[in-house]
Design a protein around this motif. Structure first.
Motif, PDB file in Angstrom:
ATOM      1  N   MET A  27       0.771  -1.203  -0.070  1.00 26.27           N
ATOM      2  CA  MET A  27       0.167  -0.014  -0.076  1.00 26.27           C
ATOM      3  C   MET A  27       0.964   1.126  -0.020  1.00 26.27           C
ATOM      4  O   MET A  27       0.511   2.270  -0.782  1.00 26.27           O
ATOM      5  CB  MET A  27      -0.800   0.011   1.243  1.00 26.27           C
ATOM      6  CG  MET A  27      -1.995  -1.060   1.171  1.00 26.27           C
ATOM      7  SD  MET A  27      -3.070  -0.909   2.650  1.00 26.27           S
ATOM      8  CE  MET A  27      -4.519  -1.451   2.017  1.00 26.27           C
ATOM      9  N   GLY A  28       1.846   1.319   0.806  1.00 29.34           N
ATOM     10  CA  GLY A  28       2.917   2.456   0.894  1.00 29.34           C
ATOM     11  C   GLY A  28       3.509   2.526  -0.626  1.00 29.34           C
ATOM     12  O   GLY A  28       3.755   3.902  -0.999  1.00 29.34           O
ATOM     13  N   ARG A  29       3.836   1.723  -1.162  1.00 27.61           N
ATOM     14  CA  ARG A  29       4.152   1.688  -2.454  1.00 27.61           C
ATOM     15  C   ARG A  29       3.434   2.599  -3.572  1.00 27.61           C
ATOM     16  O   ARG A  29       3.832   3.277  -4.456  1.00 27.61           O
ATOM     17  CB  ARG A  29       4.550   0.366  -3.234  1.00 27.61           C
ATOM     18  CG  ARG A  29       5.783  -0.079  -2.933  1.00 27.61           C
ATOM     19  CD  ARG A  29       6.091  -1.508  -3.575  1.00 27.61           C
ATOM     20  NE  ARG A  29       7.309  -1.913  -3.557  1.00 27.61           N
ATOM     21  CZ  ARG A  29       7.961  -2.951  -4.387  1.00 27.61           C
ATOM     22  NH1 ARG A  29       7.128  -3.636  -5.138  1.00 27.61           N
ATOM     23  NH2 ARG A  29       9.255  -3.140  -4.325  1.00 27.61           N
ATOM     24  N   VAL A  30       2.169   2.115  -3.431  1.00 17.82           N
ATOM     25  CA  VAL A  30       1.364   2.914  -3.961  1.00 17.82           C
ATOM     26  C   VAL A  30       1.000   4.205  -3.651  1.00 17.82           C
ATOM     27  O   VAL A  30       0.865   5.194  -4.577  1.00 17.82           O
ATOM     28  CB  VAL A  30      -0.374   2.194  -4.173  1.00 17.82           C
ATOM     29  CG1 VAL A  30      -1.401   2.991  -4.973  1.00 17.82           C
ATOM     30  CG2 VAL A  30      -0.375   0.781  -4.578  1.00 17.82           C
ATOM     31  N   VAL A  31       1.016   4.509  -2.280  1.00 21.17           N
ATOM     32  CA  VAL A  31       1.091   5.963  -1.935  1.00 21.17           C
ATOM     33  C   VAL A  31       1.904   6.669  -2.458  1.00 21.17           C
ATOM     34  O   VAL A  31       2.004   7.915  -3.131  1.00 21.17           O
ATOM     35  CB  VAL A  31       1.023   5.909  -0.456  1.00 21.17           C
ATOM     36  CG1 VAL A  31       1.223   7.519   0.153  1.00 21.17           C
ATOM     37  CG2 VAL A  31      -0.274   5.371  -0.118  1.00 21.17           C
ATOM     38  N   THR A  32       3.537   6.153  -2.480  1.00 18.45           N
ATOM     39  CA  THR A  32       4.663   7.042  -2.898  1.00 18.45           C
ATOM     40  C   THR A  32       4.480   7.167  -4.349  1.00 18.45           C
ATOM     41  O   THR A  32       5.132   8.224  -4.911  1.00 18.45           O
ATOM     42  CB  THR A  32       5.820   6.457  -2.458  1.00 18.45           C
ATOM     43  OG1 THR A  32       5.923   5.203  -2.634  1.00 18.45           O
ATOM     44  CG2 THR A  32       6.000   6.425  -0.724  1.00 18.45           C
ATOM     45  N   ARG A  33       4.154   6.186  -5.171  1.00 17.89           N
ATOM     46  CA  ARG A  33       4.152   6.222  -6.404  1.00 17.89           C
ATOM     47  C   ARG A  33       3.023   7.518  -7.017  1.00 17.89           C
ATOM     48  O   ARG A  33       3.515   8.104  -7.689  1.00 17.89           O
ATOM     49  CB  ARG A  33       3.701   5.030  -6.980  1.00 17.89           C
ATOM     50  CG  ARG A  33       3.659   4.892  -8.538  1.00 17.89           C
ATOM     51  CD  ARG A  33       3.123   3.616  -9.143  1.00 17.89           C
ATOM     52  NE  ARG A  33       1.967   3.417  -9.004  1.00 17.89           N
ATOM     53  CZ  ARG A  33       1.078   2.244  -8.261  1.00 17.89           C
ATOM     54  NH1 ARG A  33       1.851   1.040  -8.361  1.00 17.89           N
ATOM     55  NH2 ARG A  33      -0.074   2.368  -8.351  1.00 17.89           N
ATOM     56  N   GLU A  34       1.954   7.445  -6.390  1.00 15.09           N
ATOM     57  CA  GLU A  34       1.000   8.439  -6.746  1.00 15.09           C
ATOM     58  C   GLU A  34       1.126   9.778  -6.239  1.00 15.09           C
ATOM     59  O   GLU A  34       0.816  10.671  -6.804  1.00 15.09           O
ATOM     60  CB  GLU A  34      -0.353   7.927  -6.326  1.00 15.09           C
ATOM     61  CG  GLU A  34      -0.761   6.464  -7.036  1.00 15.09           C
ATOM     62  CD  GLU A  34      -0.793   6.427  -8.514  1.00 15.09           C
ATOM     63  OE1 GLU A  34      -1.482   7.785  -9.045  1.00 15.09           O
ATOM     64  OE2 GLU A  34      -0.492   5.632  -9.433  1.00 15.09           O
ATOM     65  N   LEU A  35       1.550   9.782  -4.824  1.00 16.47           N
ATOM     66  CA  LEU A  35       1.755  10.894  -4.432  1.00 16.47           C
ATOM     67  C   LEU A  35       2.997  11.584  -3.929  1.00 16.47           C
ATOM     68  O   LEU A  35       3.030  12.670  -3.038  1.00 16.47           O
ATOM     69  CB  LEU A  35       0.896  11.116  -3.100  1.00 16.47           C
ATOM     70  CG  LEU A  35      -0.555  10.706  -2.892  1.00 16.47           C
ATOM     71  CD1 LEU A  35      -1.429  10.519  -1.571  1.00 16.47           C
ATOM     72  CD2 LEU A  35      -1.415  11.698  -3.839  1.00 16.47           C
ATOM     73  N   GLY A  36       4.008  10.750  -4.092  1.00 16.91           N
ATOM     74  CA  GLY A  36       5.607  11.218  -4.047  1.00 16.91           C
ATOM     75  C   GLY A  36       5.948  10.726  -2.456  1.00 16.91           C
ATOM     76  O   GLY A  36       5.111  10.117  -1.830  1.00 16.91           O
ATOM     77  N   HIS A  37       7.166  11.088  -2.267  1.00 20.30           N
ATOM     78  CA  HIS A  37       7.972  10.469  -0.948  1.00 20.30           C
ATOM     79  C   HIS A  37       8.230  11.848  -0.057  1.00 20.30           C
ATOM     80  O   HIS A  37       9.400  11.687   0.654  1.00 20.30           O
ATOM     81  CB  HIS A  37       8.895   9.573  -1.467  1.00 20.30           C
ATOM     82  CG  HIS A  37       9.155   8.763  -0.197  1.00 20.30           C
ATOM     83  ND1 HIS A  37       9.994   9.150   0.733  1.00 20.30           N
ATOM     84  CD2 HIS A  37       8.876   7.427   0.000  1.00 20.30           C
ATOM     85  CE1 HIS A  37      10.347   8.181   1.596  1.00 20.30           C
ATOM     86  NE2 HIS A  37       9.613   7.026   1.229  1.00 20.30           N
ATOM     87  N   GLU A  38       7.722  13.044  -0.373  1.00 17.48           N
ATOM     88  CA  GLU A  38       8.378  13.984   0.326  1.00 17.48           C
ATOM     89  C   GLU A  38       7.635  14.041   1.822  1.00 17.48           C
ATOM     90  O   GLU A  38       6.426  14.015   1.841  1.00 17.48           O
ATOM     91  CB  GLU A  38       7.961  15.318  -0.204  1.00 17.48           C
ATOM     92  CG  GLU A  38       8.695  16.655   0.507  1.00 17.48           C
ATOM     93  CD  GLU A  38       8.073  17.885  -0.492  1.00 17.48           C
ATOM     94  OE1 GLU A  38       8.189  18.965   0.106  1.00 17.48           O
ATOM     95  OE2 GLU A  38       7.883  17.802  -1.733  1.00 17.48           O
ATOM     96  N   PRO A  39       8.639  14.421   2.979  1.00 15.00           N
ATOM     97  CA  PRO A  39       8.020  14.131   4.219  1.00 15.00           C
ATOM     98  C   PRO A  39       7.224  15.567   4.697  1.00 15.00           C
ATOM     99  O   PRO A  39       7.294  16.384   3.977  1.00 15.00           O
ATOM    100  CB  PRO A  39       9.389  14.270   5.102  1.00 15.00           C
ATOM    101  CG  PRO A  39      10.520  13.733   4.237  1.00 15.00           C
ATOM    102  CD  PRO A  39      10.229  13.981   2.839  1.00 15.00           C
TER     103      PRO A  39
END
Length: 136
Positions: A27-39
């Motif tokens: 699920m986290g992979r989907v989130v970072t793929r779609e929304l990025g990984h910026e804190p």
């Protein structure tokens, strides 16, 4: 069985390797793929409740996204539908464990086979495991 490094690191953080930890990673992979990984730009609500094994999903999210309980980016809701809602700049992404996969985990995963089961979940096609829906 060879456990991939990413799963090994997550299992070290979580203390063991099981299917719901891997569901959280995916699920986290989907989130970072779609929304990025910026804190500090994403907020996630995990609909797992606080009771293992379902809440193990939360640790998968903490390892795979910039959101943690400690930094305030991740909250755990008391409902259990094995979904997450991620919000960034007013846009929402809902990621849900497919019902048939949830039932399969409940039915077929045992203490003895949980690592093998987790590795299988890691390798399966995303569309067989999760649904993702974007909202405004």
């Amino acid at each position: 069985m060879t456990i991939p490094d990413e799963l090994r690191r997550a299992a070290e953080f979580h203390t063991h390797l099981g299917p719901f930890l891997v569901v959280g990673l995916r699920m986290g992979r989907v989130v970072t793929r779609e929304l990025g990984h910026e804190p500090f730009t994403i907020k996630i609500r995990a609909n797992t409740g606080h009771v293992p094994p379902y809440s193990c999903l939360v640790d998968g999210l903490q390892v795979s996204t910039p959101c943690t309980v400690g930094n305030g980016g991740l909250v755990v809701a008391d409902r259990r539908d094995m979904s997450i809602e991620a919000v960034k700049n007013g846009a929402t992404l809902t990621v849900q464990l497919r019902e048939e996969m949830w039932q399969r985990i409940e039915r077929d995963c045992t203490e003895e086979n949980q690592e093998t089961f987790a590795c299988e979940i890691w390798e399966m096609p995303e569309e067989d495991l999760l649904t993702a829906t974007r909202g405004a």
